[in-house]
Design a protein around this motif. Structure first.
Motif, PDB file in Angstrom:
ATOM      1  N   ILE A 131       0.835  -1.207   0.000  1.00  9.95           N
ATOM      2  CA  ILE A 131       0.000   0.000   0.000  1.00  9.95           C
ATOM      3  C   ILE A 131       0.860   1.243   0.000  1.00  9.95           C
ATOM      4  N   PHE A 132       1.960   1.201   0.758  1.00  9.41           N
ATOM      5  CA  PHE A 132       2.833   2.367   0.923  1.00  9.41           C
ATOM      6  C   PHE A 132       4.254   2.038   0.473  1.00  9.41           C
ATOM      7  N   PRO A 133       4.466   1.844  -0.826  1.00  7.01           N
ATOM      8  CA  PRO A 133       5.782   1.405  -1.289  1.00  7.01           C
ATOM      9  C   PRO A 133       6.867   2.470  -1.191  1.00  7.01           C
ATOM     10  N   GLN A 134       6.475   3.734  -1.087  1.00  3.03           N
ATOM     11  CA  GLN A 134       7.452   4.820  -1.082  1.00  3.03           C
ATOM     12  C   GLN A 134       7.731   5.369   0.310  1.00  3.03           C
ATOM     13  N   HIS A 135       7.140   4.768   1.337  1.00  2.94           N
ATOM     14  CA  HIS A 135       7.268   5.295   2.686  1.00  2.94           C
ATOM     15  C   HIS A 135       8.108   4.371   3.569  1.00  2.94           C
ATOM     16  N   ALA A 136       8.713   4.971   4.596  1.00  2.00           N
ATOM     17  CA  ALA A 136       9.244   4.167   5.686  1.00  2.00           C
ATOM     18  C   ALA A 136       8.058   3.710   6.532  1.00  2.00           C
ATOM     19  N   LEU A 137       8.131   2.499   7.053  1.00  3.27           N
ATOM     20  CA  LEU A 137       7.020   1.919   7.799  1.00  3.27           C
ATOM     21  C   LEU A 137       7.416   1.722   9.257  1.00  3.27           C
ATOM     22  N   LEU A 138       6.538   2.148  10.155  1.00  2.33           N
ATOM     23  CA  LEU A 138       6.788   2.058  11.586  1.00  2.33           C
ATOM     24  C   LEU A 138       5.751   1.151  12.221  1.00  2.33           C
ATOM     25  N   GLY A 139       6.190   0.167  13.023  1.00  4.72           N
ATOM     26  CA  GLY A 139       5.231  -0.668  13.728  1.00  4.72           C
ATOM     27  C   GLY A 139       5.645  -2.122  13.768  1.00  4.72           C
ATOM     28  N   GLY A 140       4.635  -2.998  13.736  1.00  2.00           N
ATOM     29  CA  GLY A 140       4.858  -4.437  13.745  1.00  2.00           C
ATOM     30  C   GLY A 140       4.337  -5.119  14.986  1.00  2.00           C
ATOM     31  N   PHE A 141       4.474  -4.465  16.147  1.00  3.25           N
ATOM     32  CA  PHE A 141       4.041  -5.050  17.410  1.00  3.25           C
ATOM     33  C   PHE A 141       2.652  -4.564  17.802  1.00  3.25           C
ATOM     34  N   GLY A 142       1.881  -5.431  18.468  1.00  4.44           N
ATOM     35  CA  GLY A 142       0.653  -5.003  19.110  1.00  4.44           C
ATOM     36  C   GLY A 142       0.984  -4.157  20.330  1.00  4.44           C
ATOM     37  N   ASN A 143       0.066  -3.302  20.748  1.00  8.65           N
ATOM     38  CA  ASN A 143       0.330  -2.395  21.862  1.00  8.65           C
ATOM     39  C   ASN A 143      -0.458  -2.711  23.135  1.00  8.65           C
ATOM     40  N   LEU A 144      -1.268  -3.759  23.120  1.00  9.39           N
ATOM     41  CA  LEU A 144      -2.142  -4.042  24.257  1.00  9.39           C
ATOM     42  C   LEU A 144      -1.431  -4.866  25.334  1.00  9.39           C
ATOM     43  N   ALA A 145      -2.021  -4.880  26.526  1.00  9.09           N
ATOM     44  CA  ALA A 145      -1.450  -5.657  27.623  1.00  9.09           C
ATOM     45  C   ALA A 145      -1.470  -7.150  27.325  1.00  9.09           C
TER      46      ALA A 145
END
Length: 200
Positions: A131-145
């Motif tokens: 979806i975002f081939p030209q962007h740096a991507l941040l994330g990967g982990f869930g944030n919930l307890a």
């Protein structure tokens, strides 16, 4: 929802709400104020960039057409203003409380880095790259307890870090979470992610 006549001269409650939003925001006052804030916090306060959070508002009267008319122009203008001051700005497509977004609505947003709720959306970084081939991507982990970043052992967090990087690669990838993590998270967990990424 109660519906009225289908005559073009009579509006449904949802249509009234949509038109009210459009009428209120079309002059751009809110957008200009936000532009000024974005400019000042970077130029005057000396921050590196902004973390700009938004949502589709699907199911709350904001169809794609309404979003493009009412919300998108102001959001893009805020990013233009922020980008004029710094190239280190992040777009956060928020999945707070399980909110789901249509990610490709933001395909053309001009920002260096994009973060979305990969776990909530069911769209991991490697799929988001399409979806975002030209962007740096941040994330990967869930944030919930209930997610491994919060509750996991060092071995579990190390394994999850390796799994994310093996699937997404390393180019243009910044490891992070879907959204804000619980305040009582053990900060050693971030060190474990950093160490695991460095050893890969």
């Amino acid at each position: 929802m109660r519906h009225f006549s289908h005559s073009s001269s009579v509006r449904t409650p949802r249509r009234c709400a949509q038109r009210s939003m459009a009428a209120a925001l079309r002059p751009g006052l809110a957008g200009r104020e936000a532009d000024a804030i974005a400019r000042r916090i970077i130029a005057e306060a000396g921050v590196t960039g902004i973390y700009f959070s938004l949502q589709n508002l699907i199911g709350e009267g904001a169809s794609r057409a309404v979003y493009e008319e009412v919300f998108a122009p102001g959001e893009k203008e805020i990013l233009r203003t922020a980008n004029a001051e710094s190239s280190y700005n992040i777009l956060h497509i928020c999945g707070y409380a399980g909110h789901r977004n249509t990610l490709d609505w933001y395909r053309d947003y001009d920002v260096k880095t994009i973060n979305w709720a990969a776990v909530v959306e069911g769209v991991p970084l490697e799929e988001g790259r399409k979806i975002f081939p030209q962007h740096a991507l941040l994330g990967g982990f869930g944030n919930l307890a209930s997610d491994v970043l919060y509750r996991g052992t060092q071995a579990e967090i190390t394994a999850e870090t390796h799994r994310i990087l093996d699937a997404a690669g390393r180019t243009g990838i910044l490891l992070g979470a879907d959204c804000t993590v619980p305040r009582d998270i053990d900060w050693k967990h971030f060190d474990w992610v950093r160490d695991a990424a460095g050893s890969r």
